[in-house]
Design a protein around this motif. Structure first.
Motif, PDB file in Angstrom:
ATOM      1  N   ASP A 345       0.823  -1.213   0.000  1.00 17.57           N
ATOM      2  CA  ASP A 345       0.000   0.000   0.000  1.00 17.57           C
ATOM      3  C   ASP A 345       0.854   1.259   0.000  1.00 17.57           C
ATOM      4  N   ARG A 346       1.766   1.308  -0.962  1.00 16.01           N
ATOM      5  CA  ARG A 346       2.646   2.482  -1.080  1.00 16.01           C
ATOM      6  C   ARG A 346       2.676   2.975  -2.523  1.00 16.01           C
ATOM      7  N   GLY A 347       2.931   4.271  -2.671  1.00 15.64           N
ATOM      8  CA  GLY A 347       3.156   4.850  -3.978  1.00 15.64           C
ATOM      9  C   GLY A 347       1.903   5.407  -4.625  1.00 15.64           C
ATOM     10  N   PRO A 348       2.085   6.253  -5.622  1.00 18.03           N
ATOM     11  CA  PRO A 348       0.951   6.882  -6.299  1.00 18.03           C
ATOM     12  C   PRO A 348       0.186   5.900  -7.177  1.00 18.03           C
ATOM     13  N   ILE A 349      -1.032   6.281  -7.509  1.00 20.09           N
ATOM     14  CA  ILE A 349      -1.856   5.553  -8.478  1.00 20.09           C
ATOM     15  C   ILE A 349      -2.199   6.534  -9.592  1.00 20.09           C
ATOM     16  N   LEU A 350      -2.076   6.079 -10.832  1.00 20.34           N
ATOM     17  CA  LEU A 350      -2.266   6.956 -11.986  1.00 20.34           C
ATOM     18  C   LEU A 350      -3.641   6.711 -12.603  1.00 20.34           C
ATOM     19  N   LEU A 351      -4.426   7.771 -12.725  1.00 20.26           N
ATOM     20  CA  LEU A 351      -5.760   7.673 -13.302  1.00 20.26           C
ATOM     21  C   LEU A 351      -5.771   7.999 -14.785  1.00 20.26           C
ATOM     22  N   GLY A 352      -4.618   8.235 -15.378  1.00 18.60           N
ATOM     23  CA  GLY A 352      -4.520   8.539 -16.799  1.00 18.60           C
ATOM     24  C   GLY A 352      -3.088   8.407 -17.255  1.00 18.60           C
ATOM     25  N   GLY A 353      -2.863   8.715 -18.526  1.00 13.40           N
ATOM     26  CA  GLY A 353      -1.526   8.631 -19.092  1.00 13.40           C
ATOM     27  C   GLY A 353      -1.212   7.250 -19.633  1.00 13.40           C
ATOM     28  N   ALA A 354      -0.017   7.134 -20.189  1.00  8.46           N
ATOM     29  CA  ALA A 354       0.466   5.882 -20.757  1.00  8.46           C
ATOM     30  C   ALA A 354       1.984   5.894 -20.697  1.00  8.46           C
ATOM     31  N   ASP A 355       2.606   4.776 -21.073  1.00 10.87           N
ATOM     32  CA  ASP A 355       4.066   4.719 -20.956  1.00 10.87           C
ATOM     33  C   ASP A 355       4.771   5.651 -21.939  1.00 10.87           C
ATOM     34  N   ASN A 356       4.046   6.191 -22.912  1.00  9.86           N
ATOM     35  CA  ASN A 356       4.605   7.196 -23.812  1.00  9.86           C
ATOM     36  C   ASN A 356       3.850   8.521 -23.721  1.00  9.86           C
ATOM     37  N   ASP A 357       3.097   8.706 -22.635  1.00 10.03           N
ATOM     38  CA  ASP A 357       2.287   9.911 -22.447  1.00 10.03           C
ATOM     39  C   ASP A 357       2.088  10.139 -20.953  1.00 10.03           C
ATOM     40  N   PRO A 358       2.943  10.949 -20.309  1.00 10.91           N
ATOM     41  CA  PRO A 358       2.871  11.115 -18.854  1.00 10.91           C
ATOM     42  C   PRO A 358       1.498  11.576 -18.384  1.00 10.91           C
ATOM     43  N   ALA A 359       1.108  11.104 -17.219  1.00  5.40           N
ATOM     44  CA  ALA A 359      -0.171  11.502 -16.638  1.00  5.40           C
ATOM     45  C   ALA A 359      -0.160  12.990 -16.312  1.00  5.40           C
ATOM     46  N   GLU A 360      -1.321  13.627 -16.486  1.00  2.68           N
ATOM     47  CA  GLU A 360      -1.474  15.014 -16.076  1.00  2.68           C
ATOM     48  C   GLU A 360      -1.474  15.088 -14.548  1.00  2.68           C
ATOM     49  N   PRO A 361      -1.068  16.237 -13.988  1.00  3.90           N
ATOM     50  CA  PRO A 361      -1.057  16.360 -12.514  1.00  3.90           C
ATOM     51  C   PRO A 361      -2.393  15.998 -11.875  1.00  3.90           C
ATOM     52  N   THR A 362      -3.501  16.335 -12.548  1.00  6.93           N
ATOM     53  CA  THR A 362      -4.813  16.035 -11.969  1.00  6.93           C
ATOM     54  C   THR A 362      -5.158  14.550 -12.045  1.00  6.93           C
ATOM     55  N   GLU A 363      -4.355  13.779 -12.779  1.00  7.55           N
ATOM     56  CA  GLU A 363      -4.618  12.345 -12.930  1.00  7.55           C
ATOM     57  C   GLU A 363      -3.768  11.495 -11.982  1.00  7.55           C
ATOM     58  N   ILE A 364      -3.052  12.134 -11.087  1.00  5.51           N
ATOM     59  CA  ILE A 364      -2.148  11.408 -10.193  1.00  5.51           C
ATOM     60  C   ILE A 364      -2.686  11.443  -8.767  1.00  5.51           C
ATOM     61  N   LEU A 365      -2.910  10.287  -8.193  1.00  4.83           N
ATOM     62  CA  LEU A 365      -3.234  10.188  -6.764  1.00  4.83           C
ATOM     63  C   LEU A 365      -1.912  10.019  -6.024  1.00  4.83           C
TER      64      LEU A 365
END
Length: 433
Positions: A345-365
């Motif tokens: 239960d550690r580290g961020p969870i990404l609600l968007g993006g891809a391995d060639n398209d970084p997640a937007e700040p609003t998509e990062i928990l």
């Protein structure tokens, strides 16, 4: 009538395609001296017609039944029934600790993967050579030959309700996607291999084979790297050795330089099977063969195009099986470690993006909650789906608590977070558990 001369490349592909369709997948079977000859191998409708038509539903039923009767190492069972009453079948061959799941023809108008899966099953079930027997002692091969039976019968991309099954691996609204989710939950395959076809754009996007791994950013790095290795070091090279060119799915390339110029598909959507596979800690790969005729002879004789498409799928499967043979230990280790990471239960969870398209700040928990709370009413609506995904819940008072401290940690947030693009309900984030 004047015949268009066959190009040297097409002649090479025709020869390679014939070889791939005629030979068993791994090695030619051998018989012990004095042994009884094997019974005649069943043939698909595609083979009987030499590629002039695709195997019918009735022919598939008879073919699988013959395999089930004729080989003690293969079993076939029905795992679901479609809205129109057609069976969704699972065939199993092999007894090894590494499990691979082949999902064939999720899109009903993309039949070449289905044909490759059917003949591959026969070759594995009836092979008598040591190489194949050793492979099956190390590997369990699960095959869903027709993942969209209603769509295959109607020759449509979607199922009988018009739903694209390959966009339903999170919400699980279709009987087909629900059956596949239960299969992944119960059998826990280390590799999920998804067979498709695509329409070409000449010069920029027209390879015989395109592949793509899980791009979702919640895929464990070890699983992501193994998926990439499967694609780039095994599947695409195997296709190349059989005379088929290949590329990356969703990427247009300059016909002169070979450099990427445009991305047209292939993001990190968690509801697509290759991404769902990565999130559920399985190595995943999408494979797509070109469905368009390539040269004049294929336009004049569709059977040539059909045979090339199926031969390409079979050559790609050769590469996948070679990967399993050579990377089985690494595959087991990578998926096992990934499946335990969520309990920390550690580290961020990404609600968007891809391995060639970084997640937007609003998509990062950055600091995810420790759980999501559902009311009884919410759980009544989505409880079955959570269970099919293998998500663990805890009943508390007048509701349900869904902790993030579990194997499918990221999946919980993708299903329940209020900001998730494809969530199945809006859970209440709980900061203290």
């Amino acid at each position: 009538m004047t015949r268009t001369p066959r190009s040297p490349r097409r002649a090479l592909l025709a020869a390679a395609g014939a070889a791939a369709l005629a030979l068993p997948l791994l090695a030619a079977p051998t018989e012990a001296v004095g042994s009884a000859p094997p019974p005649p191998a069943p043939r698909t409708g595609f083979e009987i017609s030499d590629g002039a038509r695709w195997t019918t539903e009735a022919e598939e039923t008879d073919f699988l039944a013959a395999l089930d009767r004729g080989s003690p190492r293969l079993t076939v069972r029905t795992v679901a029934t479609t809205a129109q009453g057609r069976p969704l079948r699972l065939a199993t061959v092999g007894t090894g600790p590494t499990t691979v799941l082949l999902i064939c023809s999720q899109h009903g108008d993309e039949p070449s993967g289905r044909e490759a899966c059917l003949t591959t099953l026969r070759d594995l079930a009836q092979a008598r050579d040591h190489t194949t027997r050793a492979f099956l002692a190390r590997t369990t091969v699960l095959v869903v030959p027709t993942a969209n039976p209603d769509g295959r019968e109607a020759n449509t991309r979607g199922n009988s309700d018009g739903v694209d099954i390959n966009r339903d691996h999170l919400a699980l609204r279709t009987a087909e996607a629900r059956a596949l989710a239960a299969l992944v939950r119960d059998r826990r395959p280390e590799l999920i291999y998804d067979l498709h076809e695509y329409g070409a754009t000449p010069h920029y996007y027209d390879k015989d084979l395109l592949t793509l791994w899980p791009r979702n950013l919640n895929t464990d790095p070890r699983v992501h790297d193994e998926s990439h290795t499967l694609s780039e070091a095994y599947v695409r090279p195997a296709a190349g050795r059989a005379g088929h060119d290949s590329g990356i799915y969703g990427i247009w390339t300059d016909p002169v330089t070979g450099k990427p110029v445009k991305q047209v598909a292939g993001d990190g959507q968690e509801r697509i099977l290759r991404n769902t596979a990565g999130i559920k800690h399985a190595v995943g790969l999408l494979v797509e063969t070109r469905e368009d005729a390539r040269e004049p002879d294929e336009h004049s004789d569709p059977a040539l195009s059909h045979r090339r498409r199926v031969a390409t799928q079979r050559a790609a499967l050769q590469g996948a099986f070679a990967y399993l043979d050579e990377h089985g230990g690494r595959l087991l280790a990578a998926t096992a470690r990934a499946r335990h990471t969520g309990f920390a239960d550690r580290g961020p969870i990404l609600l968007g993006g891809a391995d060639n398209d970084p997640a937007e700040p609003t998509e990062i928990l950055h600091d995810p909650p420790c759980a999501y709370r559902l009311t009884d009413a919410q759980y009544g609506e989505v409880g079955d789906e959570l269970d099919l995904h293998g998500v663990v819940v805890r009943h508390e008072g007048d509701g349900v608590l869904v902790p993030l401290r579990q194997s499918q940690r990221a999946l919980v947030a993708l299903l329940l977070d209020p900001r998730a693009a494809y969530g199945i309900t809006r859970g209440e984030p709980v900061e203290r558990c």
